[in-house]
Write a protein that holds these residues in place. Structure first.
Motif, PDB file in Angstrom:
ATOM      1  N   THR A 193       0.955  -1.216  -0.028  1.00  0.00           N
ATOM      2  CA  THR A 193      -0.088   0.019   0.082  1.00  0.00           C
ATOM      3  C   THR A 193       0.822   1.283  -0.087  1.00  0.00           C
ATOM      4  O   THR A 193       0.674   2.074   0.962  1.00  0.00           O
ATOM      5  CB  THR A 193      -0.827  -0.044   1.374  1.00  0.00           C
ATOM      6  OG1 THR A 193      -0.050  -0.252   2.291  1.00  0.00           O
ATOM      7  CG2 THR A 193      -2.114  -1.144   1.106  1.00  0.00           C
ATOM      8  N   GLY A 194       1.705   1.321  -1.046  1.00  0.00           N
ATOM      9  CA  GLY A 194       2.774   2.444  -1.115  1.00  0.00           C
ATOM     10  C   GLY A 194       3.947   2.311  -0.875  1.00  0.00           C
ATOM     11  O   GLY A 194       4.494   1.076  -0.565  1.00  0.00           O
ATOM     12  N   PRO A 195       4.947   3.228  -0.687  1.00  0.00           N
ATOM     13  CA  PRO A 195       6.183   3.042  -0.414  1.00  0.00           C
ATOM     14  C   PRO A 195       6.241   2.244   1.028  1.00  0.00           C
ATOM     15  O   PRO A 195       5.431   2.615   1.952  1.00  0.00           O
ATOM     16  CB  PRO A 195       6.650   4.444  -0.467  1.00  0.00           C
ATOM     17  CG  PRO A 195       5.786   5.362  -0.977  1.00  0.00           C
ATOM     18  CD  PRO A 195       4.487   4.716  -0.919  1.00  0.00           C
ATOM     19  N   ASP A 196       7.238   1.585   1.101  1.00  0.00           N
ATOM     20  CA  ASP A 196       7.502   0.783   2.269  1.00  0.00           C
ATOM     21  C   ASP A 196       8.210   1.757   3.191  1.00  0.00           C
ATOM     22  O   ASP A 196       9.438   1.540   3.379  1.00  0.00           O
ATOM     23  CB  ASP A 196       7.979  -0.636   2.333  1.00  0.00           C
ATOM     24  CG  ASP A 196       7.989  -1.518   3.520  1.00  0.00           C
ATOM     25  OD1 ASP A 196       7.370  -1.076   4.568  1.00  0.00           O
ATOM     26  OD2 ASP A 196       8.629  -2.426   3.371  1.00  0.00           O
ATOM     27  N   LEU A 197       7.532   2.569   3.824  1.00  0.00           N
ATOM     28  CA  LEU A 197       8.297   3.787   4.961  1.00  0.00           C
ATOM     29  C   LEU A 197       9.340   2.947   5.883  1.00  0.00           C
ATOM     30  O   LEU A 197      10.120   3.707   6.437  1.00  0.00           O
ATOM     31  CB  LEU A 197       7.575   4.760   5.270  1.00  0.00           C
ATOM     32  CG  LEU A 197       6.432   5.341   4.077  1.00  0.00           C
ATOM     33  CD1 LEU A 197       5.582   6.223   4.774  1.00  0.00           C
ATOM     34  CD2 LEU A 197       7.488   6.206   3.504  1.00  0.00           C
TER      35      LEU A 197
END
Lengths: 480, 480
Positions: A193-197
């Motif tokens: 769900t988006g960049p793996d922060l």
């Protein structure tokens, strides 16, 4: 007097009000927090030991408000000086040693959510009744937060991966005026769900945020294991043996550790209760510690792992191996884990934690040993490592009884020489599993492309605009 | 007319000069690049197919100089619309289909360096003679670059991990005026030299940079496998069975796939040559496809994997399972892989690629089915998934013969309802393995904390200051 030191008494008082008497250490009580396990020694403004995420936030807010630098510290077992304060006396050490209230095991999910200050050993004690473990194996007892900051690898990486591979979620406090708590990821194996922060805080030596909690994937404890210490017929045979093992017994390979003759001898000579497993023959020039582990039940597989390994080794005789000592796993691992102690007894170790593609590891070791013999003949190589993952502890000893006295300039020359070989000639890494700290930051600057350093600097500014958190600056500076 | 479209003829001409006649597609030739595999349909300015990294750089420089948006595209098999152009007609599709010259295998290192446009199938054909494979298994043939952009998972994640777990190094071209080539990582399993920058481009749907090359860890091909399709005695029994399998045969578990009765029936009814494996009995309400794989040789282990599985299942009878169909793996996987086709034959699928902690997966599925039955009784649930990794394809069909005609507003209400359950009630993810694209971006904005979105936006600006590359904006916008 710098702004920080000017504000210091006020800051210390404010921090004490947050963490209470038990949570604040000053003066001589800070000694253990100021001295690194191998490198690094400095002086802290104070040590704070917050006991909750809210206290971490309050500490961070206070430090950020006063522009006071903050150094997260776990068990202080790191080997590159990244967890110890510098000499300025301005840094606040934020120890996670009291962040250990939570250890929430979800056995059916094979995951655990755990506070950053829990140590590896404590974690494994909690997991054991569930038949589970966190299988990172190394010669120290770090905290969970420290393991994430260092992206710890260890001896069983080939089977279980490093910490990054087993990290599902992370909680971290940002060093910003608001001290926002980031909750990154969940107890999920699939989540895109988006960049793996959370990756921004793995393997960055505590820079950029204070790690306060993590969710880890854990594994089924093995039901049986098998070990052998084997002598290869040649350097080429080592890789042939490794490939044959992965082809024939690949489901089980958990360690394939290289031990040089010097390394074994150092341990045998200097560590009590340790005997030469090859006696009465002397220790060979090189040996490999093989370990297999099975998380399966003999009742269904009929598998006797030690028997399978023995039969495999028998077939390898005269092809890739010329000698083998079978089992006692405990004794063989004791030899392996005693090398560092043995090496320290010989003199002053100069440590190289490097890696190369494993297809080139034997060639690298041979070449590096030759360089030391030719250019630094008064030094003594005690190398060992993780052949299966390409890691080598190419350690060199300045012998206590060397004709030439210890000379820092020579050591510097050796470091430059070996790291250049690793990085330039063997497509390797100057820091395989210890990370980057003050001890090796110069090589980060030398060998990281400017575009990457600028990107790293940009990342840091995103989470830590004042660059207050952690002692390592990955930014774009002139190469040294 | 926008600046982009005004500059368009000039830009197309310049791009044509870079990639040559074979590398430029216009008009009707672009059709296959403009239509997504499941969602997404738009109009491109043109399609360019650079044949080298240098050509990619030149294309990027040209687009950046003119402020023209750029959309990297692999095999265009993504399922969230992230690889297809929007309706503006302003985007240049940068297809990697001609970036496939390099496939450099280092068998002893178990790694391969490969151009981004090589497909999974091509890669595995090259690896096969070495006894190796890249074991990501899914119902499409994506490119290596696309797999990294989506962080592909698939059916065997529990054994091999996702693409991120197997990514050693990445080459990417930055969408900046210089179009700098970043070389991130090396063919190393242990390398901790600062922030792991390649992570910035994994699972980000092509945003931020053009992926041109990768180094992947590859694995030993299994020598034997075993399969069974089993019927659990209850929902609770499913997790008990999974835990027992990991405890007793954990070295081998490669798939543990849940198939609902509706899912099996849809496939059996509509896919030719597919029979009900439970015949003459009807398909049960729920079954689990178990697969074990062994990368070990029977010569050493004496292990017959199918026999071990059979014996295990026998012991589970009446405890956790009430029926089992043994082996033919090919036939059982054919059933599993035919569900999507079967579902499409029933009507219009509304797909949910979600995940929850696997300890809660059966509870989630039961609750979600109940919600559909109660609140959307005219819809038909065809759910299946990867129980062992917590992934569920909770797919819902608007039947062709439904009394009520297809209504986009109802579908929207269903999506909101199911995703809210997943994220809020079951600590799950609204996108397990398909990533984020225009199709589900609204849920990214709804369920990602503002602090994380700001951080994601900051990351994007670091590598792509004009936000030209990729079609997904992970930034901080108002929740929808």
């Amino acid at each position: 007097m710098s702004r920080e030191l000017h504000a210091a008494p006020h800051v210390v008082q404010a921090l004490g009000a947050i963490v209470g008497e038990r949570g604040l250490l000053l003066g001589a009580d800070m000694a253990g927090y100021e001295q690194g396990a191998r490198y690094g020694q400095g002086q802290a403004l104070c040590v704070v030991r917050p006991a909750s995420v809210e206290e971490v936030q309050a500490v961070v807010r206070c430090c950020v408000a006063h522009g006071v630098p903050l150094l997260p510290q776990g068990a202080n077992t790191g080997l590159v000086g990244a967890s110890t304060p510098d000499a300025s006396g301005a840094q606040v050490v934020l120890s996670t040693s009291r962040l250990r209230g939570l250890c929430d095991i979800d056995a059916a999910n094979r995951s655990v959510t755990v506070d950053a200050g829990v140590t590896l050993q404590e974690l494994n004690e909690k997991l054991e009744p569930h038949g589970l473990w966190f299988p990172i194996d190394l010669g120290a007892d770090p905290t969970v937060g420290g393991m994430i900051a260092a992206n710890t690898g260890g001896t069983r990486l080939i089977r279980y991966g490093d910490v990054r591979h087993n990290l599902l979620a992370l909680q971290a406090v940002l060093p910003t005026p608001e001290a926002e708590v980031l909750e990154l990821g969940r107890a999920l194996r699939k989540d895109n769900t988006g960049p793996d922060l959370k990756q921004l805080f793995v393997g960055t030596s505590g820079a950029g945020a204070v790690i306060t909690r993590a969710t880890l994937e854990v594994h089924v404890r093995p039901q049986q294991s098998a070990t052998a210490l084997v002598v290869p017929t040649s350097d080429d045979a080592v890789l042939q043996l490794l490939q044959a093992l992965e082809r024939e017994l690949g489901d089980y390979l958990s360690a394939f550790e290289g031990l040089s003759g010097h390394a074994m001898q150092a341990a045998i000579d200097h560590v009590p209760d340790l005997r030469n497993p090859f006696a009465p023959e002397p220790a060979p020039d090189f040996a490999i510690l093989i370990e297999l582990e099975a998380a399966s039940s003999k009742a269904y597989t009929g598998l006797d792992l030690q028997e399978a390994l023995n039969q495999f080794l028998q077939d390898q005789f005269e092809q890739t191996i010329e000698n083998a000592v079978i089992g006692n796993g405990h004794e063989l691992w004791h030899l392996r884990h005693s090398i560092s102690e043995g090496a320290r007894a010989l003199g002053k170790p100069i440590a190289f934690d490097v890696s190369v593609p494993r297809s080139r590891i034997m060639a690298f070791c041979r070449a590096a040993r030759a360089v030391v013999a030719r250019e630094f003949p008064f030094l003594h190589v005690v190398d060992f490592g993780h052949v299966a993952d390409g890691g080598v502890h190419f350690n060199v000893i300045w012998l206590s009884d060397a004709a030439q006295p210890y000379d820092a300039a020579v050591v510097q020359r050796l470091r430059d020489r070996i790291y250049a070989m690793v990085v330039q000639d063997y497509a390797g890494s100057y820091s395989a599993e210890h990370g980057v700290g003050p001890h090796n930051l110069a090589y980060y600057r030398r060998y990281t492309a400017p575009a990457s350093r600028r990107l790293a600097q940009g990342l840091r500014r995103l989470t830590d605009p004042q660059q207050l958190c952690g002692t390592v600056d990955f930014g774009d500076h002139e190469a040294q």
